[in-house]
Design a protein around this motif. Structure first.
Motif, PDB file in Angstrom:
ATOM      1  N   GLU A  23     -15.188 102.987   8.891  1.00  0.00           N
ATOM      2  CA  GLU A  23     -16.305 102.212   9.443  1.00  0.00           C
ATOM      3  C   GLU A  23     -17.559 103.056   9.630  1.00  0.00           C
ATOM      4  O   GLU A  23     -18.580 102.562  10.088  1.00  0.00           O
ATOM      5  CB  GLU A  23     -15.919 101.596  10.799  1.00  0.00           C
ATOM      6  CG  GLU A  23     -14.792 100.595  10.737  1.00  0.00           C
ATOM      7  CD  GLU A  23     -13.419 101.265  10.758  1.00  0.00           C
ATOM      8  OE1 GLU A  23     -13.287 102.374  11.314  1.00  0.00           O
ATOM      9  OE2 GLU A  23     -12.481 100.680  10.207  1.00  0.00           O
ATOM     10  N   ALA A  24     -17.483 104.339   9.299  1.00  0.00           N
ATOM     11  CA  ALA A  24     -18.588 105.297   9.477  1.00  0.00           C
ATOM     12  C   ALA A  24     -19.009 105.392  10.949  1.00  0.00           C
ATOM     13  O   ALA A  24     -20.172 105.561  11.259  1.00  0.00           O
ATOM     14  CB  ALA A  24     -19.769 104.964   8.577  1.00  0.00           C
ATOM     15  N   HIS A  25     -18.021 105.297  11.845  1.00  0.00           N
ATOM     16  CA  HIS A  25     -18.292 105.461  13.268  1.00  0.00           C
ATOM     17  C   HIS A  25     -18.004 106.884  13.733  1.00  0.00           C
ATOM     18  O   HIS A  25     -18.592 107.341  14.706  1.00  0.00           O
ATOM     19  CB  HIS A  25     -17.455 104.493  14.106  1.00  0.00           C
ATOM     20  CG  HIS A  25     -17.878 103.076  13.933  1.00  0.00           C
ATOM     21  ND1 HIS A  25     -17.001 102.022  14.053  1.00  0.00           N
ATOM     22  CD2 HIS A  25     -19.074 102.506  13.657  1.00  0.00           C
ATOM     23  CE1 HIS A  25     -17.637 100.886  13.846  1.00  0.00           C
ATOM     24  NE2 HIS A  25     -18.893 101.159  13.600  1.00  0.00           N
ATOM     25  N   THR A  26     -17.087 107.546  13.050  1.00  0.00           N
ATOM     26  CA  THR A  26     -16.684 108.895  13.444  1.00  0.00           C
ATOM     27  C   THR A  26     -16.852 109.844  12.269  1.00  0.00           C
ATOM     28  O   THR A  26     -16.413 109.560  11.160  1.00  0.00           O
ATOM     29  CB  THR A  26     -15.212 108.911  13.904  1.00  0.00           C
ATOM     30  OG1 THR A  26     -15.054 107.981  14.975  1.00  0.00           O
ATOM     31  CG2 THR A  26     -14.799 110.293  14.368  1.00  0.00           C
ATOM     32  N   ASN A  42     -19.087 111.064  17.354  1.00  0.00           N
ATOM     33  CA  ASN A  42     -19.538 109.683  17.194  1.00  0.00           C
ATOM     34  C   ASN A  42     -20.725 109.634  16.230  1.00  0.00           C
ATOM     35  O   ASN A  42     -21.853 109.933  16.611  1.00  0.00           O
ATOM     36  CB  ASN A  42     -19.918 109.114  18.564  1.00  0.00           C
ATOM     37  CG  ASN A  42     -20.411 107.695  18.481  1.00  0.00           C
ATOM     38  OD1 ASN A  42     -20.400 107.072  17.428  1.00  0.00           O
ATOM     39  ND2 ASN A  42     -20.851 107.173  19.604  1.00  0.00           N
ATOM     40  N   TYR A  43     -20.471 109.215  14.994  1.00  0.00           N
ATOM     41  CA  TYR A  43     -21.527 109.161  13.981  1.00  0.00           C
ATOM     42  C   TYR A  43     -22.487 107.995  14.212  1.00  0.00           C
ATOM     43  O   TYR A  43     -23.577 107.967  13.667  1.00  0.00           O
ATOM     44  CB  TYR A  43     -20.918 109.096  12.585  1.00  0.00           C
ATOM     45  CG  TYR A  43     -21.910 109.314  11.472  1.00  0.00           C
ATOM     46  CD1 TYR A  43     -22.565 110.525  11.331  1.00  0.00           C
ATOM     47  CD2 TYR A  43     -22.197 108.311  10.553  1.00  0.00           C
ATOM     48  CE1 TYR A  43     -23.477 110.738  10.314  1.00  0.00           C
ATOM     49  CE2 TYR A  43     -23.109 108.517   9.536  1.00  0.00           C
ATOM     50  CZ  TYR A  43     -23.745 109.718   9.420  1.00  0.00           C
ATOM     51  OH  TYR A  43     -24.651 109.928   8.415  1.00  0.00           O
ATOM     52  N   ALA A  44     -22.100 107.062  15.057  1.00  0.00           N
ATOM     53  CA  ALA A  44     -22.995 105.951  15.386  1.00  0.00           C
ATOM     54  C   ALA A  44     -24.159 106.426  16.267  1.00  0.00           C
ATOM     55  O   ALA A  44     -25.185 105.754  16.363  1.00  0.00           O
ATOM     56  CB  ALA A  44     -22.220 104.836  16.088  1.00  0.00           C
ATOM     57  N   ASN A  45     -23.997 107.570  16.884  1.00  0.00           N
ATOM     58  CA  ASN A  45     -25.049 108.168  17.704  1.00  0.00           C
ATOM     59  C   ASN A  45     -26.128 108.747  16.782  1.00  0.00           C
ATOM     60  O   ASN A  45     -25.831 109.595  15.941  1.00  0.00           O
ATOM     61  CB  ASN A  45     -24.434 109.282  18.573  1.00  0.00           C
ATOM     62  CG  ASN A  45     -25.429 109.996  19.440  1.00  0.00           C
ATOM     63  OD1 ASN A  45     -26.640 109.839  19.307  1.00  0.00           O
ATOM     64  ND2 ASN A  45     -24.922 110.813  20.338  1.00  0.00           N
ATOM     65  N   PRO A  46     -27.386 108.316  16.914  1.00  0.00           N
ATOM     66  CA  PRO A  46     -28.455 108.809  16.034  1.00  0.00           C
ATOM     67  C   PRO A  46     -28.601 110.340  16.060  1.00  0.00           C
ATOM     68  O   PRO A  46     -28.901 110.955  15.042  1.00  0.00           O
ATOM     69  CB  PRO A  46     -29.712 108.143  16.572  1.00  0.00           C
ATOM     70  CG  PRO A  46     -29.236 106.958  17.318  1.00  0.00           C
ATOM     71  CD  PRO A  46     -27.878 107.315  17.851  1.00  0.00           C
ATOM     72  N   GLU A  87     -26.237 112.454  16.292  1.00  0.00           N
ATOM     73  CA  GLU A  87     -25.170 113.041  15.462  1.00  0.00           C
ATOM     74  C   GLU A  87     -25.532 113.001  13.980  1.00  0.00           C
ATOM     75  O   GLU A  87     -25.153 113.885  13.217  1.00  0.00           O
ATOM     76  CB  GLU A  87     -23.844 112.331  15.702  1.00  0.00           C
ATOM     77  CG  GLU A  87     -22.660 113.112  15.186  1.00  0.00           C
ATOM     78  CD  GLU A  87     -22.570 114.491  15.794  1.00  0.00           C
ATOM     79  OE1 GLU A  87     -22.310 115.446  15.031  1.00  0.00           O
ATOM     80  OE2 GLU A  87     -22.762 114.642  17.012  1.00  0.00           O
ATOM     81  N   LYS A  88     -26.281 112.005  13.576  1.00  0.00           N
ATOM     82  CA  LYS A  88     -26.732 111.925  12.178  1.00  0.00           C
ATOM     83  C   LYS A  88     -27.658 113.094  11.865  1.00  0.00           C
ATOM     84  O   LYS A  88     -27.587 113.691  10.792  1.00  0.00           O
ATOM     85  CB  LYS A  88     -27.396 110.581  11.912  1.00  0.00           C
ATOM     86  CG  LYS A  88     -26.384 109.452  11.992  1.00  0.00           C
ATOM     87  CD  LYS A  88     -27.003 108.103  11.780  1.00  0.00           C
ATOM     88  CE  LYS A  88     -25.896 107.056  11.925  1.00  0.00           C
ATOM     89  NZ  LYS A  88     -26.312 105.733  11.706  1.00  0.00           N
TER      90      LYS A  88
END
Length: 64
Positions: free
Chosen positions: A20-23, A34-38, A40-41
């Motif tokens: 889901e591209a969340h982690t 948490n890849y959903a955190n901006p 972290e991107k």
């Protein structure tokens, strides 16, 4: 640019994303975030830029 760096990191087995591209997992550090955190991107992109620079420096030193 971000997606290209992330895809390159995945291809080079440096990082992986869950379905889901969340982690995002940083494989060498064995850390999941948490890849959903901006933020972290940005971290993921910076990690890839540094890894690319490290590889290029290694080539320069070795004369490849």
């Amino acid at each position: 640019m971000e997606l290209d760096l992330i895809q390159k990191g995945i291809k080079e087995n440096l990082i992986k994303l869950d379905e889901e591209a969340h982690t995002i997992t940083y494989i060498h550090q064995n850390k999941k975030r948490n890849y959903a955190n901006p933020e972290e991107k940005i971290q993921a992109e910076a990690t890839q830029v540094l890894e690319q620079a490290k590889q290029e420096l290694g080539k320069m030193i070795l004369g490849d």
